[in-house]
Design a protein around this motif. Structure first.
Motif, mmCIF file in Angstrom:
data_model
loop_
_atom_site.group_PDB
_atom_site.id
_atom_site.type_symbol
_atom_site.label_atom_id
_atom_site.label_comp_id
_atom_site.label_asym_id
_atom_site.label_seq_id
_atom_site.Cartn_x
_atom_site.Cartn_y
_atom_site.Cartn_z
ATOM 1 N N MET A 1 0.987 -1.103 -0.134
ATOM 2 C CA MET A 1 0.024 -0.167 0.107
ATOM 3 C C MET A 1 0.980 1.357 0.067
ATOM 4 N N ARG A 2 0.548 2.232 -0.836
ATOM 5 C CA ARG A 2 1.151 3.545 -0.903
ATOM 6 C C ARG A 2 0.774 4.342 0.173
ATOM 7 N N SER A 3 1.764 5.028 0.910
ATOM 8 C CA SER A 3 1.436 6.055 1.771
ATOM 9 C C SER A 3 0.837 7.468 1.282
ATOM 10 N N ILE A 4 0.269 8.188 1.688
ATOM 11 C CA ILE A 4 -0.220 9.730 1.446
ATOM 12 C C ILE A 4 0.482 10.419 2.438
ATOM 13 N N ILE A 5 1.223 11.412 1.818
ATOM 14 C CA ILE A 5 1.726 12.343 2.634
ATOM 15 C C ILE A 5 1.225 13.866 2.304
ATOM 16 N N VAL A 6 0.925 14.551 3.192
ATOM 17 C CA VAL A 6 0.360 15.748 2.919
ATOM 18 C C VAL A 6 1.613 16.721 3.334
ATOM 19 N N THR A 7 1.864 17.817 2.408
ATOM 20 C CA THR A 7 3.034 18.648 2.476
ATOM 21 C C THR A 7 2.537 19.915 2.502
ATOM 22 N N ILE A 101 -8.935 12.446 -11.409
ATOM 23 C CA ILE A 101 -9.829 11.174 -10.826
ATOM 24 C C ILE A 101 -10.989 12.256 -9.954
ATOM 25 N N ARG A 102 -11.916 11.496 -9.758
ATOM 26 C CA ARG A 102 -13.278 12.048 -9.281
ATOM 27 C C ARG A 102 -13.934 11.951 -7.693
ATOM 28 N N SER A 103 -13.046 11.185 -7.133
ATOM 29 C CA SER A 103 -13.524 10.917 -5.706
ATOM 30 C C SER A 103 -12.623 10.545 -4.980
ATOM 31 N N LEU A 104 -12.780 10.519 -3.488
ATOM 32 C CA LEU A 104 -12.040 10.149 -2.520
ATOM 33 C C LEU A 104 -11.700 8.641 -2.551
ATOM 34 N N ASP A 105 -12.830 7.819 -3.128
ATOM 35 C CA ASP A 105 -12.946 6.445 -3.546
ATOM 36 C C ASP A 105 -11.871 5.999 -4.324
ATOM 37 N N ASP A 106 -11.724 6.968 -5.407
ATOM 38 C CA ASP A 106 -10.722 6.824 -6.420
ATOM 39 C C ASP A 106 -9.225 6.852 -5.747
ATOM 40 N N VAL A 107 -9.167 7.834 -4.923
ATOM 41 C CA VAL A 107 -7.840 8.165 -4.181
ATOM 42 C C VAL A 107 -7.380 6.867 -3.324
ATOM 43 N N ALA A 108 -8.527 6.214 -2.552
ATOM 44 C CA ALA A 108 -8.361 5.043 -1.605
ATOM 45 C C ALA A 108 -7.652 3.957 -2.713
ATOM 46 N N ALA A 109 -8.321 3.839 -3.856
ATOM 47 C CA ALA A 109 -8.074 2.764 -4.912
ATOM 48 C C ALA A 109 -6.543 3.064 -5.469
ATOM 49 N N LEU A 110 -6.164 4.174 -5.759
ATOM 50 C CA LEU A 110 -4.896 4.625 -5.938
ATOM 51 C C LEU A 110 -3.971 4.227 -5.021
ATOM 52 N N ARG A 111 -4.273 4.495 -3.588
ATOM 53 C CA ARG A 111 -3.495 4.106 -2.513
ATOM 54 C C ARG A 111 -2.905 2.620 -2.369
ATOM 55 N N GLN A 112 -3.891 1.800 -2.960
ATOM 56 C CA GLN A 112 -3.779 0.360 -2.966
ATOM 57 C C GLN A 112 -2.910 -0.069 -3.967
ATOM 58 N N GLY A 113 -2.386 0.861 -5.101
ATOM 59 C CA GLY A 113 -1.352 0.218 -5.800
ATOM 60 C C GLY A 113 -0.153 0.167 -5.295
ATOM 61 N N ASP A 114 0.876 0.220 -6.417
ATOM 62 C CA ASP A 114 2.557 -0.106 -5.970
ATOM 63 C C ASP A 114 3.031 1.107 -6.529
ATOM 64 N N GLY A 115 4.106 1.649 -5.727
ATOM 65 C CA GLY A 115 5.043 2.844 -6.114
ATOM 66 C C GLY A 115 5.296 3.178 -4.459
ATOM 67 N N GLY A 116 5.966 4.455 -4.833
ATOM 68 C CA GLY A 116 6.467 5.206 -3.704
ATOM 69 C C GLY A 116 5.208 6.139 -3.331
ATOM 70 N N PRO A 117 5.367 7.044 -2.310
ATOM 71 C CA PRO A 117 4.555 7.650 -1.647
ATOM 72 C C PRO A 117 3.756 8.579 -2.638
ATOM 73 N N ILE A 118 2.601 8.873 -2.117
ATOM 74 C CA ILE A 118 1.755 9.913 -3.171
ATOM 75 C C ILE A 118 1.872 11.192 -2.105
ATOM 76 N N ILE A 119 2.331 12.308 -2.931
ATOM 77 C CA ILE A 119 2.471 13.783 -2.196
ATOM 78 C C ILE A 119 1.321 14.689 -2.330
#
Length: 185
Positions: A1-7, A101-119
């Protein structure tokens, strides 16, 4: 799971509105009201090299898209996948490698993918929505020694709750404080 970082660049009273320019009465406050000290911004370079994707709201996208692609110091951001969370943006994004992307549900799905953190840069409304949906994993804050009084805030008064764990901090000669917090679940 990718982490979400608010900067965020944030004033001591919690305002994140227009730190580099914009519509706030004191827009650009990070550059005009506090002396520049290069080492205070080290975390910004680190974020760019460590992030796997950038997430922003429509307003931040509209502000960033005309400027950031022309700036050499944002080369990594310009190359990486970028996602704009918007229900109102209808035209195709012109910024390289950007999707809507249209919703926070889409963000949650994006978070489930592979890769580095989402900033997440800027985007007060998005950051508040992500926090309310329990999608934020970490906050990178550069706290400026200013009281702005009004403007968009990172934490909405009625919706803010939860516990954070300080994992990194440093104070700089210009009074800016770096504070990195993990969300405790």
């Amino acid at each position: 799971m990718r982490s979400i970082i608010v900067t965020e660049f944030i004033s001591l009273d919690g305002v994140i509105d227009s730190p580099g320019g914009g519509t706030h009465a004191r827009a650009g406050w990070t550059f005009t009201e506090v002396p520049f000290v290069a080492e205070a911004y080290e975390i910004k370079g680190r974020e760019q090299t460590e992030a796997g994707a950038m997430l922003m709201g429509r307003v931040s996208y509209v502000d960033f898209a005309p400027v950031w692609p022309t700036m050499a110091e944002f080369a990594e951001y310009n190359a990486m996948p970028k996602y704009v969370v918007s229900t109102t943006l209808v035209e195709e994004p012109e910024w390289n490698n950007t999707s809507i992307i249209r919703s926070l549900d889409d963000v949650a799905a994006l978070r489930q993918g592979d890769g580095g953190p989402i900033i997440v840069h800027g985007s007060a409304t998005l950051a508040q929505g992500l926090a309310a949906a329990d999608l934020v994993d970490r906050y990178h804050l550069l706290v400026f020694p200013l009281l702005l009084g009004s403007g968009k805030r990172l934490f909405a008064d009625a919706e803010s709750s939860g516990r954070l764990a300080l994992v990194e901090h440093e104070a700089y000669s210009n009074g800016v404080i770096k504070a990195v917090y993990d969300v405790v679940r």
